[in-house]
Design a protein around this motif. Sequence first.
Motif, mmCIF file in Angstrom:
data_model
loop_
_atom_site.group_PDB
_atom_site.id
_atom_site.type_symbol
_atom_site.label_atom_id
_atom_site.label_comp_id
_atom_site.label_asym_id
_atom_site.label_seq_id
_atom_site.Cartn_x
_atom_site.Cartn_y
_atom_site.Cartn_z
ATOM 1 N N GLU A 93 29.008 38.424 26.941
ATOM 2 C CA GLU A 93 27.585 38.256 26.618
ATOM 3 C C GLU A 93 27.110 39.341 25.458
ATOM 4 O O GLU A 93 26.533 39.033 24.630
ATOM 5 N N MET A 96 28.716 38.528 22.132
ATOM 6 C CA MET A 96 27.843 37.265 21.519
ATOM 7 C C MET A 96 26.675 37.904 20.929
ATOM 8 O O MET A 96 26.279 37.588 19.650
ATOM 9 N N GLU A 97 26.026 38.799 21.738
ATOM 10 C CA GLU A 97 24.652 39.622 21.067
ATOM 11 C C GLU A 97 24.836 40.394 19.611
ATOM 12 O O GLU A 97 24.288 40.278 18.862
ATOM 13 N N VAL A 99 27.547 39.713 17.553
ATOM 14 C CA VAL A 99 27.664 38.672 16.516
ATOM 15 C C VAL A 99 26.304 38.329 16.195
ATOM 16 O O VAL A 99 26.276 38.163 14.981
ATOM 17 N N ALA A 109 31.185 33.513 11.697
ATOM 18 C CA ALA A 109 30.996 32.395 13.053
ATOM 19 C C ALA A 109 30.645 31.037 12.424
ATOM 20 O O ALA A 109 31.296 30.000 12.613
ATOM 21 N N VAL A 115 33.967 31.348 17.038
ATOM 22 C CA VAL A 115 33.883 32.972 17.221
ATOM 23 C C VAL A 115 35.258 33.532 17.030
ATOM 24 O O VAL A 115 35.342 34.820 17.034
ATOM 25 N N VAL A 144 37.248 36.366 25.325
ATOM 26 C CA VAL A 144 36.598 35.744 24.214
ATOM 27 C C VAL A 144 37.323 34.639 23.634
ATOM 28 O O VAL A 144 36.710 33.655 23.372
ATOM 29 N N LEU A 151 31.820 29.299 23.807
ATOM 30 C CA LEU A 151 30.825 30.452 23.479
ATOM 31 C C LEU A 151 30.221 30.122 21.986
ATOM 32 O O LEU A 151 28.868 30.017 21.926
ATOM 33 N N TYR A 152 30.786 29.474 21.223
ATOM 34 C CA TYR A 152 30.338 29.062 19.880
ATOM 35 C C TYR A 152 29.283 27.845 20.101
ATOM 36 O O TYR A 152 28.138 28.025 19.462
ATOM 37 N N TRP A 155 26.080 29.206 21.500
ATOM 38 C CA TRP A 155 25.381 30.241 20.799
ATOM 39 C C TRP A 155 24.922 29.728 19.399
ATOM 40 O O TRP A 155 24.512 30.463 18.525
#
Length: 260
Positions: A93, A96-97, A99, A109, A115, A144, A151-152, A155
């Motif tokens: 997480e 991702m923050e 990114v 991305a 990602v 990841v 994840l992508y 987000w």
Amino acid sequence: MPGEYNKYTLYIHPTCASSYEVVKHLAGKGLLDSVRLVSTAEPAASQVLGRSVWSVPWLVVDEVPVATDPVEPAEVEAILLGEGPLEAGDPVEEFMEAVLHSAYAAAVAYLHGSVKPVADTALISAATRAPLRGLDVEEVAREVLERADELYAGWEDKIMRALGISFVRELWWAHGGELEKEQVRELATPGNVGLWLVAKASIGRSGLPSRPMPPRERLERLAGFVRRGAAGLLFKVRREQETILGDEEYWKLLGERLAG
């Protein structure tokens, strides 16, 4: 005791709001003498490419990335004082923050719809404060990559919104600070947004997808977000940039402190 000057390097850009807050905070605490301050405004001089500086502020300890945006000024202070990061969360997480808070990583991305192209160990190291927490960066990178699609998907909307703010900010710069919401709405077409995204996500052709035509649906979503939120986005950008650009004390401080 504060760390030694040669041990800590803080990469910033003068117009970055987080960089601005960190520099002002450290100056107020008398800690700028313990960190080498480097501006990414000149890539060759700051070696941002060779050192994989994905975002600003970007804190390096003994040549190893240990923090990046999102980062609170108090956390940078704690690291310089040897007290370590203030909080620890889920490493994926946190990645991702990071990114989300890096206009470059977010653009890459979003352009790729993945990602995977930004799962870089330097970015992961800084995002998770890995060296300070004893995390295995390679292990986080594997997770990841294994969860990249999930994840992508989770987000993408946040990334799109973050890019909308970046798009308006750069329009404001390009218009010399003279920009109205009607102009933002007029300029936020899928084609213009696509042109900006391709440029934002690449250095020459480095970073471009093999077929570098962004999916139309993704561009329409980003353009639509900017048009709908034009007034609010422009207000936020104008307030942020006018505060930074108008702070004479800050610019004097940078003139005295930035490494040559």
